[in-house]
Design an enzyme around this catalytic site. Sequence first.
Site, PDB file in Angstrom:
ATOM      1  CD  GLU A  40       4.170  -1.192  -3.731  1.00 36.24           C
ATOM      2  OE1 GLU A  40       4.321  -0.189  -4.448  1.00 36.24           O
ATOM      3  OE2 GLU A  40       3.063  -1.476  -3.248  1.00 36.24           O
ATOM      4  CE1 TYR A  52       1.346   3.727   2.837  1.00 36.08           C
ATOM      5  CE2 TYR A  52       0.937   2.238   1.007  1.00 36.08           C
ATOM      6  CZ  TYR A  52       1.677   3.239   1.579  1.00 36.08           C
ATOM      7  OH  TYR A  52       2.750   3.765   0.921  1.00 36.08           O
ATOM      8  CD  GLN A  85      -7.031   1.616  -6.392  1.00 40.42           C
ATOM      9  OE1 GLN A  85      -6.513   2.688  -6.097  1.00 40.42           O
ATOM     10  NE2 GLN A  85      -6.382   0.684  -7.056  1.00 40.42           N
ATOM     11  CG  HIS A 138       3.691  -1.674 -12.351  1.00 34.54           C
ATOM     12  ND1 HIS A 138       4.417  -2.406 -11.436  1.00 34.54           N
ATOM     13  CD2 HIS A 138       2.623  -1.183 -11.687  1.00 34.54           C
ATOM     14  CE1 HIS A 138       3.791  -2.372 -10.263  1.00 34.54           C
ATOM     15  NE2 HIS A 138       2.699  -1.632 -10.384  1.00 34.54           N
ATOM     16  CG  ASP A 139       3.714   1.701  -9.561  1.00 31.85           C
ATOM     17  OD1 ASP A 139       2.646   1.791 -10.212  1.00 31.85           O
ATOM     18  OD2 ASP A 139       3.837   0.988  -8.547  1.00 31.85           O
ATOM     19  NE  ARG A 159       4.954  -5.051  -6.186  1.00 33.35           N
ATOM     20  CZ  ARG A 159       3.937  -4.179  -6.191  1.00 33.35           C
ATOM     21  NH1 ARG A 159       2.691  -4.605  -6.190  1.00 33.35           N
ATOM     22  NH2 ARG A 159       4.172  -2.879  -6.210  1.00 33.35           N
ATOM     23  CG  ASP A 178      -4.307   1.508  -9.605  1.00 33.45           C
ATOM     24  OD1 ASP A 178      -3.369   1.928 -10.313  1.00 33.45           O
ATOM     25  OD2 ASP A 178      -4.174   1.210  -8.402  1.00 33.45           O
ATOM     26  CG  ASP A 203      -0.267  -3.329  -4.244  1.00 39.54           C
ATOM     27  OD1 ASP A 203       0.588  -2.824  -4.981  1.00 39.54           O
ATOM     28  OD2 ASP A 203      -1.341  -2.770  -3.937  1.00 39.54           O
ATOM     29  CD  GLU A 240      -6.861   2.491   8.107  1.00 37.83           C
ATOM     30  OE1 GLU A 240      -5.909   2.570   7.321  1.00 37.83           O
ATOM     31  OE2 GLU A 240      -7.667   1.536   8.121  1.00 37.83           O
TER      32      GLU A 240
HETATM   33  C1  NOJ Z   1       1.045  -0.191  -5.832  1.00 41.04           C
HETATM   34  C2  NOJ Z   1       1.075  -0.554  -7.283  1.00 41.04           C
HETATM   35  O1  NOJ Z   1       2.403  -0.834  -7.665  1.00 41.04           O
HETATM   36  C3  NOJ Z   1       0.512   0.598  -8.078  1.00 41.04           C
HETATM   37  O2  NOJ Z   1       0.593   0.349  -9.452  1.00 41.04           O
HETATM   38  C4  NOJ Z   1      -0.908   0.844  -7.642  1.00 41.04           C
HETATM   39  O3  NOJ Z   1      -1.421   1.991  -8.311  1.00 41.04           O
HETATM   40  C5  NOJ Z   1      -0.986   1.073  -6.135  1.00 41.04           C
HETATM   41  N1  NOJ Z   1      -0.324   0.015  -5.425  1.00 41.04           N
HETATM   42  C6  NOJ Z   1      -2.407   1.151  -5.662  1.00 41.04           C
HETATM   43  O4  NOJ Z   1      -3.047  -0.055  -5.904  1.00 41.04           O
END
Ligand code: NOJ
Length: 574
Positions: A257, A219, A183, A324-325, A213, A75, A215, A222
């Site tokens: 994020e 989440y 993951q 990058h996403d 940042r 990933d 990430d 839960e």
């Molecule tokens: C957010 C990241 O920006 C993305 O690239 C990643 O796939 C997901 N988190 C899961 O880790």
Amino acid sequence: MSGFPTGASPVPGLRRDPEWFKTAVFYELLARAFSDTTGSGTGDFQGVISKLDYIQWLGVDCIWLPPFYASPLRDGGYDIADYTAVLPEFGTIEDFRQLVGEAHARGIRIITDFVMNHTSDQHPWFQASRSDPDGPYGDFYVWSDTDEKYDGVRIIFVDTEESNWTFDPIRRQFFWHRFFSHQPDLNYENPAVIDAMKDVVRFWMDMGIDGFRLDAIPYLIEEEGHNGENHPRTHEIVREIRAMVDEEYPGRILLAEANQPPAEVVDYFGSDEEPECQMCFHFPVMPMLYYALRDERAAPIIDVLADTPPIPAGGQWGTFLRNHDELTLEMVTPEQRAAMYGWYAPDPRMRANVGIRRRLWPLLGNSRAEVELIHALVLSLPGSPCLYYGDEIGMGDNIWLEDRDASRTPMQWTPDRNAGFSSADPGKLYLPVVDSLAFNRGAINVESAMAQPSSFLHWLRKVLAARKEHPVFGVGDFTVVESGNERVLAFLRTDKRNRTPEDRSARTVLCVNNLSSTAQGASVQLGVEYAGARVRDVIGGAVFNVVGDDGRVPVTLGDRGWFWLALETDEDRG
Ligand code: NOJ
């Protein structure tokens, strides 16, 4: 590469400004994609170091480096196998330390990714958790005998995942994951997890980075009956991390994020009394910039900003056009999403999950006017902008690659082999260089852009420099003003802080943007308090006119045209 101007200005070092992030320009670059100094076919830390002069020259204040940690790379490195080791192909920890030092010497800060929510299934914590449920790592992840708990929590990677639970044949239980099934999510109900993660923060902060940042921050926690996003306990954990950073590493920043609606994302700022993150990416506004360009109306941008609650005094939005996403469409209505897929992703290969996996320039049909306008917007709306490597030279994408690799290809430096990114055999590159008809490396590269005074690269550098001269773009209040034309977005940025007499930066800037593809006129209603103010173009310096006695100022804009206009009152002139 010949003729490249190094950032020849005297090495400035870091600006001593605790609120540096409020006026900073960020630049996201993937270590893998930037520059390969070993011939391995993959970028490395020394490669980034070798390009710092370029980044400084452009006018960047802070680099954001996505994960470069030990990882099986299923990933893009967001699947971490060891939080405190770097991938050997990128170099060593010492190389990383050198990178931080060399960046700081040029006045450039560095933030990295803190992937809090999950690890790779290759992480030793997970290996121990699955094989020894009663051991010290047994509760590091979220395990269950059934896959029926937390029913109703949405799946994020809809293209690949069918459930948030995956059965582990070794522990013979299901583990919870909000992203890929390799993951597993960490269990933040376990205080030992929080302690271990605080040590990760310390490790990198001790290395001198300027922040993280965070990430996938929504989440962490839960609970049955809850949708698994923005849980109050998640906020408690973020506050705990912030308190620790403030105490042990004052001045370092946290950037959230949180791909959430405006009212929910602001919660990640916390409050002035109980702060969480200094910055949050403004996910909802980003797609509206693209939407407004095709809708050719200002309303989508005005509406999303009207829906955005105020943020604490110590906070700042992070804005962006691409990263990058995929260009996420999670925050738009189904009707808007359908329209955007139609406009921007006519080929199904351009889509990924709930979004579009293309780069900026191909998205905008390689239109220089549209790219300039969308930059003018992201550089003048509230927030600190984050650029994505390659967009400054008009790089294209490759939708024939898998998933988000479409826009993670090597940076293009020269027209030569591998676009100057690497000396390796082209077949050895981690991804091929983009060599499409419109975006081939012969035309699209830093060296060519440098050689053309009219290139977008030079344009962007000039506009970033103008923005830097006027902190109002970072710290000013934001007020939409009536333009009398639905195609023209007009707003004021106003710096209400006390200023020194020497400060000649603009106090008030009127930003006018023609979202349409035809020329437009507007009569901007500023209010009588601005009557008689001189209207001066921030970029070129020319005085256009004065605001009328009725508080109006007429503006004529070419298609996709825009102006940043300083309003100079008698008080400003001193
Ligand atoms: C957010 C990241 O920006 C993305 O690239 C990643 O796939 C997901 N988190 C899961 O880790």
